[in-house]
Design a protein around this motif. Structure first.
Motif, PDB file in Angstrom:
ATOM      1  N   VAL A  17       0.932  -1.313   0.014  1.00  0.00           N
ATOM      2  CA  VAL A  17       0.085   0.082   0.043  1.00  0.00           C
ATOM      3  C   VAL A  17       0.932   1.341  -0.035  1.00  0.00           C
ATOM      4  N   ALA A  18       1.856   1.303   1.101  1.00  0.00           N
ATOM      5  CA  ALA A  18       2.707   2.543   1.062  1.00  0.00           C
ATOM      6  C   ALA A  18       3.764   2.421   1.982  1.00  0.00           C
TER       7      ALA A  18
ATOM      8  N   THR B 113       8.658   8.656   0.486  1.00  0.00           N
ATOM      9  CA  THR B 113       7.570   8.129   0.499  1.00  0.00           C
ATOM     10  C   THR B 113       7.100   7.043  -0.651  1.00  0.00           C
ATOM     11  N   TYR B 114       6.424   6.119  -0.443  1.00  0.00           N
ATOM     12  CA  TYR B 114       6.083   5.128  -1.787  1.00  0.00           C
ATOM     13  C   TYR B 114       4.665   5.005  -1.652  1.00  0.00           C
ATOM     14  N   TYR B 115       4.024   4.875  -2.736  1.00  0.00           N
ATOM     15  CA  TYR B 115       2.557   4.277  -2.918  1.00  0.00           C
ATOM     16  C   TYR B 115       2.381   3.587  -4.112  1.00  0.00           C
ATOM     17  N   ALA B 116       1.468   2.552  -3.505  1.00  0.00           N
ATOM     18  CA  ALA B 116       0.717   1.978  -4.642  1.00  0.00           C
ATOM     19  C   ALA B 116      -0.092   2.607  -5.641  1.00  0.00           C
ATOM     20  N   ASP B 117      -0.092   2.465  -6.794  1.00  0.00           N
ATOM     21  CA  ASP B 117      -0.804   3.217  -7.798  1.00  0.00           C
ATOM     22  C   ASP B 117      -2.186   3.254  -7.365  1.00  0.00           C
ATOM     23  N   SER B 118      -2.680   2.268  -6.914  1.00  0.00           N
ATOM     24  CA  SER B 118      -4.284   2.194  -6.542  1.00  0.00           C
ATOM     25  C   SER B 118      -4.597   3.235  -5.279  1.00  0.00           C
ATOM     26  N   VAL B 119      -3.683   3.744  -4.688  1.00  0.00           N
ATOM     27  CA  VAL B 119      -3.997   4.632  -3.414  1.00  0.00           C
ATOM     28  C   VAL B 119      -3.337   6.112  -3.650  1.00  0.00           C
ATOM     29  N   LYS B 120      -2.349   6.234  -4.552  1.00  0.00           N
ATOM     30  CA  LYS B 120      -1.980   7.454  -4.745  1.00  0.00           C
ATOM     31  C   LYS B 120      -2.767   8.377  -4.924  1.00  0.00           C
TER      32      LYS B 120
ATOM     33  N   ALA C  49       4.223  -3.189   8.527  1.00  0.00           N
ATOM     34  CA  ALA C  49       5.545  -3.566   8.489  1.00  0.00           C
ATOM     35  C   ALA C  49       6.760  -2.991   8.808  1.00  0.00           C
ATOM     36  N   ALA C  50       7.864  -3.278   9.162  1.00  0.00           N
ATOM     37  CA  ALA C  50       8.885  -2.628   9.625  1.00  0.00           C
ATOM     38  C   ALA C  50      10.362  -3.277   9.414  1.00  0.00           C
ATOM     39  N   ARG C  51      11.224  -2.820   9.456  1.00  0.00           N
ATOM     40  CA  ARG C  51      12.760  -3.458   9.241  1.00  0.00           C
ATOM     41  C   ARG C  51      12.738  -4.039   7.875  1.00  0.00           C
ATOM     42  N   ARG C  52      13.214  -3.243   6.805  1.00  0.00           N
ATOM     43  CA  ARG C  52      13.323  -3.626   5.396  1.00  0.00           C
ATOM     44  C   ARG C  52      14.522  -4.706   5.283  1.00  0.00           C
TER      45      ARG C  52
ATOM     46  N   PRO D 296      13.129  -6.032  -1.184  1.00  0.00           N
ATOM     47  CA  PRO D 296      12.239  -5.001  -1.997  1.00  0.00           C
ATOM     48  C   PRO D 296      11.295  -4.278  -1.300  1.00  0.00           C
ATOM     49  N   ILE D 297      11.292  -2.990  -1.329  1.00  0.00           N
ATOM     50  CA  ILE D 297      10.527  -2.351  -0.366  1.00  0.00           C
ATOM     51  C   ILE D 297       8.754  -2.256  -0.833  1.00  0.00           C
ATOM     52  N   ARG D 298       8.784  -2.776  -2.054  1.00  0.00           N
ATOM     53  CA  ARG D 298       6.944  -3.029  -2.283  1.00  0.00           C
ATOM     54  C   ARG D 298       6.600  -4.589  -2.404  1.00  0.00           C
TER      55      ARG D 298
END
Length: 121
Positions: A48-49, A56-63, A95-98, A101-103
Motif C-alpha cells: 500500500v505505502a 514515501t512510496y505508494y501503490a498506484d491504486s492509493v496514490k 511492516a517494519a525493518r526492510r 524490495p520495498i514493495r
C-alpha cells in the motif's frame, strides 16, 4: 522482541476517511523503513505505502488518496486514508525493518497483527 501494534481500523462509508496508526516497540527496535500492506479475503497481501528515510512510496491504486507519515520520536507510522472505496476493504498490516524490495511482503522482517478496514458502498 519487536512488536508492531496497529489501530484505527473500522467500518466507513465510501468516500469517507480513516487514519491507521502503527506503534513499534522493543528494546532494540530501529527501522528506517516502515510500511503498510493490505490483504483482502482470498487474495495475496499487497503493498500500500511505505516511508523510508523521509521518502514515501505508494501503490498506484492509493496514490492521491492515502498519505503515509512517520513520527520518529514515537516510532509510529500513520496511514491517512481519504476518499475510501469498497475495493479498499481489507485487513491492513504494518511492516517494519526492510530486508528486501520495498514493495513486497518479503521485504520486511516484522509485522503487526493487522486491523480490519471495511468500506461500504
Amino acid at each position: 522482541q519487536v512488536q508492531l501494534v496497529e489501530s484505527g481500523g473500522g467500518l466507513v462509508q465510501a468516500g469517507g476517511s480513516l487514519r491507521l496508526s502503527c506503534a513499534a516497540s522493543g528494546r532494540t527496535f530501529s527501522s528506517n523503513t516502515m510500511g503498510w500492506f493490505r490483504q483482502a479475503p482470498g487474495k495475496a497481501r499487497v503493498f500500500v505505502a511505505s516511508w523510508s528515510g523521509g521518502t514515501t512510496y505508494y501503490a498506484d491504486s492509493v496514490k492521491g488518496r492515502f498519505t503515509i507519515s512517520r513520527d520518529n520520536a514515537k516510532n509510529t507510522v500513520h496511514l491517512q486514508m481519504n476518499s475510501l472505496k469498497p475495493e479498499d476493504t481489507a485487513v491492513y498490516y504494518c511492516a517494519a525493518r526492510r530486508i528486501g524490495p520495498i514493495r513486497t511482503p518479503e521485504g520486511y522482517e516484522h509485522w503487526g497483527q493487522g486491523t480490519q478496514v471495511t468500506v461500504s458502498s
